[in-house]
Design an enzyme around this catalytic site. Structure first.
Site, mmCIF file in Angstrom:
data_model
loop_
_atom_site.group_PDB
_atom_site.id
_atom_site.type_symbol
_atom_site.label_atom_id
_atom_site.label_comp_id
_atom_site.label_asym_id
_atom_site.label_seq_id
_atom_site.Cartn_x
_atom_site.Cartn_y
_atom_site.Cartn_z
ATOM 1 N N VAL A 63 5.876 8.718 -7.260
ATOM 2 C CA VAL A 63 6.047 8.562 -8.701
ATOM 3 C C VAL A 63 4.907 9.184 -9.491
ATOM 4 C CG1 VAL A 63 4.871 6.334 -8.900
ATOM 5 C CG2 VAL A 63 6.735 6.858 -10.454
ATOM 6 N N ASN A 89 9.369 1.198 -13.115
ATOM 7 C CA ASN A 89 9.100 -0.056 -12.426
ATOM 8 C C ASN A 89 8.143 0.100 -11.254
ATOM 9 O OD1 ASN A 89 9.763 -2.854 -11.287
ATOM 10 N ND2 ASN A 89 10.557 -1.510 -9.673
ATOM 11 N N SER A 141 2.942 -6.312 -17.311
ATOM 12 C CA SER A 141 2.505 -7.541 -16.642
ATOM 13 C C SER A 141 1.809 -8.419 -17.662
ATOM 14 C CB SER A 141 1.525 -7.198 -15.508
ATOM 15 O OG SER A 141 0.849 -8.355 -15.055
ATOM 16 N N TYR A 154 -5.948 -2.980 -11.718
ATOM 17 C CA TYR A 154 -4.547 -3.322 -11.984
ATOM 18 C C TYR A 154 -4.335 -3.685 -13.449
ATOM 19 C CZ TYR A 154 -0.032 -5.712 -11.531
ATOM 20 O OH TYR A 154 1.282 -6.105 -11.675
ATOM 21 N N ALA A 156 -6.196 -2.864 -16.031
ATOM 22 C CA ALA A 156 -6.395 -1.680 -16.873
ATOM 23 C C ALA A 156 -5.158 -0.795 -16.860
ATOM 24 C CB ALA A 156 -7.610 -0.891 -16.396
ATOM 25 N N LYS A 158 -2.042 -1.746 -16.299
ATOM 26 C CA LYS A 158 -0.947 -2.412 -17.004
ATOM 27 C C LYS A 158 -1.200 -2.451 -18.512
ATOM 28 C CE LYS A 158 1.814 -3.356 -13.575
ATOM 29 N NZ LYS A 158 3.210 -2.887 -13.507
#
Length: 250
Positions: A63, A89, A141, A154, A156, A158
């Protein structure tokens, strides 16, 4: 397959990244139940199993790579002649204190969770803006809006998704393209596989932190994604919808 036509999505075409994961797989199946044709994308070859759903074309790719995003949009047109919905996603998590987070840790999380979303949004918007319609749903999130220890990279990433969502909503709104995000609380999935012995059990154990007293199931997040992608949410754009069992209300 019995098709639910009440959502107004029948015949639409969607790209779903991270489709081999729990939320992605639930989203693909729900979209199909509403008559949506789907490009199911994932780096995990197990995504190929979704082709059994019918009207699901599979793309195996990273991705975070520009060519993957371009191939996904191209495949939507090759297979189904249009693109109406993008569900970003795909994601990775990391539980380390900032002092223990290496440069490779930071870069790998950002590559998937931030760059991957940016690339797929950009390529999808090229088409959606030209056709004057479309909907993008980004999976963020609760840590895109609140802090949590040992989630520096994580969180940062999101947070970047939440802000990307708002900016793109402003840029695309005049072209009748909506961009929203869903921000789940803890969801019972296999995202921690390889990090803990029992990912689902570990995550289910965080239910006490949510006012509803439990964590979410992947299908509950898929329901929110479906709503935001559908004409029922026609006046919603630039929103980060908290699907968190009341976590951020505390």
């Amino acid at each position: 397959m019995s098709i639910d036509t009440t959502s107004g999505l029948q015949g639409k075409v969607a790209i779903v990244t991270g489709a081999a994961g729990d939320i992605g797989r639930a989203t693909v199946k729900l979209l199909r139940a509403h008559g949506v044709n789907v490009i199911a994308e994932d780096i995990n070859p197990e995504v190929a199993a979704l082709s059994k759903e019918g009207k699901v074309a599979v793309l195996i790719g990273d991705v975070s790579m520009e060519d993957t995003a371009k191939s996904a949009v191209e495949k939507a047109f090759t297979q189904f002649n249009r693109l109406d919905i993008l569900v970003n996603n795909a994601g990775r998590t990391l539980n380390k204190s900032v002092l223990n987070t290496g440069l490779d840790d930071w870069d790998s999380i950002m590559a998937v969770n931030a760059r991957g979303y940016f690339l797929h949004c950009r390529e999808a918007l090229r088409v959606m803006i030209a056709q004057g319609s479309g909907a993008i749903v980004n999976v963020a999130s609760v840590v895109s809006v609140v802090g949590m220890k040992e989630t520096a990279a994580y969180s940062a990433s999101k947070g970047a998704i939440a802000q990307l969502t708002k900016v793109l909503a402003l840029e695309a709104g005049e072209h009748n393209v909506r961009v929203n995000a869903v921000a789940p609380g803890v969801v019972e999935t296999n995202i921690l596989s390889g990090m803990v012995e029992d990912s689902r059990g570990t995550l289910a154990g965080y239910g006490y932190q949510h006012p509803l007293g439990r964590v979410a199931q992947p299908e509950e997040i898929a329901d929110v994604i479906l709503y935001l992608a559908s004409p029922r949410a026609s006046f919603i754009t630039g929103a980060v919808i908290m699907a968190d069992g009341g976590y951020t209300a505390q």
